[in-house]
Motif scaffolding. Structure first.
Motif, PDB file in Angstrom:
ATOM      1  N   UNK A 311       0.859  -1.180   0.000  1.00 13.28           N
ATOM      2  CA  UNK A 311       0.000   0.000   0.000  1.00 13.28           C
ATOM      3  C   UNK A 311       0.904   1.241   0.000  1.00 13.28           C
ATOM      4  N   UNK A 312       0.738   2.077  -1.032  1.00 19.13           N
ATOM      5  CA  UNK A 312       1.645   3.213  -1.226  1.00 19.13           C
ATOM      6  C   UNK A 312       0.871   4.506  -1.416  1.00 19.13           C
ATOM      7  N   UNK A 313       1.436   5.572  -0.877  1.00 16.51           N
ATOM      8  CA  UNK A 313       0.927   6.915  -1.153  1.00 16.51           C
ATOM      9  C   UNK A 313       1.643   7.419  -2.399  1.00 16.51           C
ATOM     10  N   UNK A 314       0.931   7.508  -3.507  1.00 15.01           N
ATOM     11  CA  UNK A 314       1.558   7.796  -4.792  1.00 15.01           C
ATOM     12  C   UNK A 314       2.196   9.183  -4.822  1.00 15.01           C
ATOM     13  N   UNK A 315       1.621  10.127  -4.073  1.00 14.58           N
ATOM     14  CA  UNK A 315       2.183  11.486  -4.077  1.00 14.58           C
ATOM     15  C   UNK A 315       3.598  11.498  -3.507  1.00 14.58           C
ATOM     16  N   UNK A 316       3.870  10.655  -2.518  1.00 11.88           N
ATOM     17  CA  UNK A 316       5.215  10.616  -1.940  1.00 11.88           C
ATOM     18  C   UNK A 316       6.230  10.100  -2.956  1.00 11.88           C
ATOM     19  N   UNK A 317       5.819   9.107  -3.781  1.00  9.62           N
ATOM     20  CA  UNK A 317       6.720   8.602  -4.823  1.00  9.62           C
ATOM     21  C   UNK A 317       6.980   9.687  -5.860  1.00  9.62           C
ATOM     22  N   UNK A 318       5.944  10.476  -6.196  1.00 15.47           N
ATOM     23  CA  UNK A 318       6.108  11.571  -7.146  1.00 15.47           C
ATOM     24  C   UNK A 318       7.130  12.583  -6.621  1.00 15.47           C
ATOM     25  N   UNK A 319       7.008  12.952  -5.351  1.00 10.74           N
ATOM     26  CA  UNK A 319       7.936  13.929  -4.765  1.00 10.74           C
ATOM     27  C   UNK A 319       9.354  13.379  -4.721  1.00 10.74           C
ATOM     28  N   UNK A 320       9.500  12.098  -4.421  1.00  6.91           N
ATOM     29  CA  UNK A 320      10.838  11.491  -4.417  1.00  6.91           C
ATOM     30  C   UNK A 320      11.463  11.551  -5.798  1.00  6.91           C
ATOM     31  N   UNK A 321      10.664  11.266  -6.862  1.00  4.72           N
ATOM     32  CA  UNK A 321      11.186  11.302  -8.224  1.00  4.72           C
ATOM     33  C   UNK A 321      11.598  12.713  -8.615  1.00  4.72           C
ATOM     34  N   UNK A 322      10.787  13.698  -8.214  1.00  8.15           N
ATOM     35  CA  UNK A 322      11.135  15.098  -8.515  1.00  8.15           C
ATOM     36  C   UNK A 322      12.440  15.478  -7.823  1.00  8.15           C
ATOM     37  N   UNK A 323      12.592  15.037  -6.596  1.00 12.20           N
ATOM     38  CA  UNK A 323      13.818  15.337  -5.860  1.00 12.20           C
ATOM     39  C   UNK A 323      15.023  14.645  -6.495  1.00 12.20           C
ATOM     40  N   UNK A 324      14.833  13.386  -6.959  1.00 11.10           N
ATOM     41  CA  UNK A 324      15.944  12.644  -7.567  1.00 11.10           C
ATOM     42  C   UNK A 324      16.418  13.279  -8.867  1.00 11.10           C
ATOM     43  N   UNK A 325      15.519  13.922  -9.582  1.00 12.15           N
ATOM     44  CA  UNK A 325      15.883  14.524 -10.878  1.00 12.15           C
ATOM     45  C   UNK A 325      16.130  16.025 -10.775  1.00 12.15           C
ATOM     46  N   UNK A 326      16.187  16.557  -9.553  1.00 17.70           N
ATOM     47  CA  UNK A 326      16.307  18.012  -9.363  1.00 17.70           C
ATOM     48  C   UNK A 326      17.570  18.571 -10.001  1.00 17.70           C
ATOM     49  N   UNK A 327      18.667  17.838  -9.908  1.00 12.68           N
ATOM     50  CA  UNK A 327      19.928  18.331 -10.481  1.00 12.68           C
ATOM     51  C   UNK A 327      19.771  18.595 -11.967  1.00 12.68           C
ATOM     52  N   UNK A 328      19.035  17.723 -12.652  1.00 12.58           N
ATOM     53  CA  UNK A 328      18.874  17.849 -14.098  1.00 12.58           C
ATOM     54  C   UNK A 328      18.004  19.045 -14.460  1.00 12.58           C
ATOM     55  N   UNK A 329      16.792  19.123 -13.859  1.00 15.01           N
ATOM     56  CA  UNK A 329      15.900  20.206 -14.285  1.00 15.01           C
ATOM     57  C   UNK A 329      16.347  21.570 -13.768  1.00 15.01           C
ATOM     58  N   UNK A 330      17.040  21.592 -12.626  1.00 17.29           N
ATOM     59  CA  UNK A 330      17.573  22.872 -12.163  1.00 17.29           C
ATOM     60  C   UNK A 330      18.752  23.318 -13.021  1.00 17.29           C
ATOM     61  N   UNK A 331      19.546  22.343 -13.467  1.00 16.55           N
ATOM     62  CA  UNK A 331      20.668  22.675 -14.331  1.00 16.55           C
ATOM     63  C   UNK A 331      20.219  23.283 -15.644  1.00 16.55           C
ATOM     64  N   UNK A 332      18.996  23.010 -16.067  1.00 20.29           N
ATOM     65  CA  UNK A 332      18.460  23.591 -17.303  1.00 20.29           C
ATOM     66  C   UNK A 332      17.506  24.756 -17.016  1.00 20.29           C
TER      67      UNK A 332
END
Length: 462
Positions: A311-332
């Motif tokens: 049982x998973x809270x999907x919003x938490x997974x979304x936030x984790x993915x955004x945080x994991x890719x932050x270096x990429x989208x901030x770099x652009x």
């Protein structure tokens, strides 16, 4: 391999065997009916006539006896009343010539005991093959005379021969019916099966074109249609395999050429090793990532991956993915805007769903221009959890949309090879979504960005 008879040959042999057996059975039944009905009825009739003769003989009415004999002769029957001991075989010599006696010793013994005797043999006295009934006239315990009613066998045989043309015609009609049935079986079943065998042999040799199209509407026709669907599916998979190998070799050729070229530079003096080493590392990392994605996709498509059911809270997974890719989208200098329903719960594998989000965000980052906007939305709709990642890139032409989730499929227009990945990310997303009981949907138009949606079943909480 042992030689074998074809199905058509076996059908012909079966047809011949059934035909011969059927005709033999028809003749046997006809003769049995003839013997059991017609001949038995003839025996009974002859017995009744012999009784009438014996009654007239015992009454001593010679005129009546003669009248009965004449009537029988006019009706095609024969009758005798004999009291001559020589003819009866009762006088000396005991072994009289066969032509001089009407009954033999065994028949005389039966008659002497008051029994009726049925005679079915050639009788030399009347010079004919016959069937007849003899009745005794006994006085004082001795056989004094016999009355004998009979008919030549040739007349009985003629009755059978009269119905023989009807039997033969019936047999021919039965043969024609069997042949028609054989032709129908050949057309409806054997022919399509042989065609199916030939098509399967061709398919085993790698020839998938053509298919079979039997003009029948039965189980074999349904089987042929299923075979065509299977053959088309195998053909498509074979084409995908060839395309996969071509794309794979093409994708690997670029980093390999870089590695080879820069490796040669390293062998030359006065070369900037640090810069070359960085390029080699980047290209090898790209190859490693590509191989990992291919292995990952292979496991997912082959059903070898065990999916957790948590049982998973999907919003938490979304936030984790955004945080994991932050270096990429901030770099652009890109902006990631979210609209998440935090109450949405799903059952699934956290690592795999995180992989879905990271792949979608990587694509959005790659195809969104610098300073562009990426929108991530999560909401429930129609009893499903709908996760949408929208970029502000150049979009995808409509004709390419049905194929964007295929392995290695790339849209070159507006999406350069340098900006994109290997074309495997959406294939992995699709497989993971389907393993969770969900689906992938891609909407796009040129100049208006791309919307990638992943629909997942909501967790039922009682």
């Amino acid at each position: 391999m042992k030689p074998y008879r074809s199905v058509a040959t076996k059908l012909w042999l079966l047809f011949a065997g059934v035909s011969v057996a059927g005709i033999a059975l028809l003749m046997f039944v006809a003769y049995s009916v003839y013997d059991a009905v017609y001949v038995d009825e003839e025996r009974e009739q002859l017995h009744e006539l012999a009784e009438a003769l014996r009654g007239a003989y015992l009454a001593g009415d010679a005129a009546e006896l003669e009248g009965i004999i004449e009537f029988l002769e006019d009706s095609g029957l024969n009758a005798l009343a004999i009291d001559d001991p020589m003819v009866l075989g009762a006088a000396l010599p005991l072994q009289a010539p066969e032509g001089d006696v009407i009954i033999n010793f065994e028949e005389r013994e039966g008659l002497s005991q008051g029994q009726a005797v049925v005679i079915e043999r050639r009788n030399a006295y009347v010079d004919a093959d016959l069937i007849g009934v003899a009745l005794p006239v006994i006085e004082g315990g001795n056989l004094q005379a016999i009355v004998f009613a009979y008919r030549p066998v040739s007349e009985l045989s003629q009755a059978f021969m009269n119905v023989l043309p009807i039997l033969l015609a019936s047999g021919l009609l039965a043969l024609a019916a069997l042949y028609a049935i054989r032709r129908r079986i050949q057309k409806e079943f054997i022919g399509p099966v042989v065609e199916l065998r030939n098509a399967s042999d061709a398919m085993a040799k790698g020839r998938f074109e053509g298919g079979i199209h039997p003009a029948v509407h039965n189980e074999v026709g349904d089987l042929a249609q299923s075979f065509n669907v299977m053959a088309e599916s195998i053909r498509e998979e074979d084409e995908k395999k060839r395309e996969f190998l071509q794309n794979l070799s093409h994708e690997l050729r670029t980093p390999l050429s870089y590695i080879k070229g820069y490796s040669e530079l390293l062998q030359q003096p006065n070369t900037e090793h640090r810069h070359i080493a960085a390029i080699l590392y980047r290209e090898s990392e790209r190859m490693e990532r590509m191989v990992s994605q291919i292995l990952d996709l292979t496991k997912l498509e082959g059903g070898e991956e065990d999916i957790a059911h948590e049982l998973l809270a999907l919003s938490e997974i979304v936030l984790s993915a955004i945080d994991n890719t932050a270096v990429k989208w901030r770099g652009r200098q890109q902006e990631v805007k979210t609209d998440l329903d935090e109450d949405i719960l799903v059952y699934g594998d956290e690592d795999r769903l995180l992989q879905v989000l990271v792949n979608l965000l990587d694509n959005a980052i790659a195809y969104t221009p610098e300073g562009g906007l990426i929108a991530v939305n999560l909401r429930s709709e129609g009893g499903k959890a709908m996760l949408e990642v929208r970029d502000s890139g150049p979009g995808i032409p409509e004709q390419h949309l049905p194929y964007v989730a295929d392995r290695f499929y790339r849209v070159e227009k507006g999406r350069t090879r340098g900006g994109g990945g290997a074309g495997i990310g959406l294939s992995i997303v699709k497989q993971i979504a389907e393993l969770h009981g969900g689906r992938l949907k891609v909407e796009s138009s040129e100049g208006d960005g791309t919307r990638v949606q992943v629909w997942l079943p909501l967790a039922a909480i009682s």
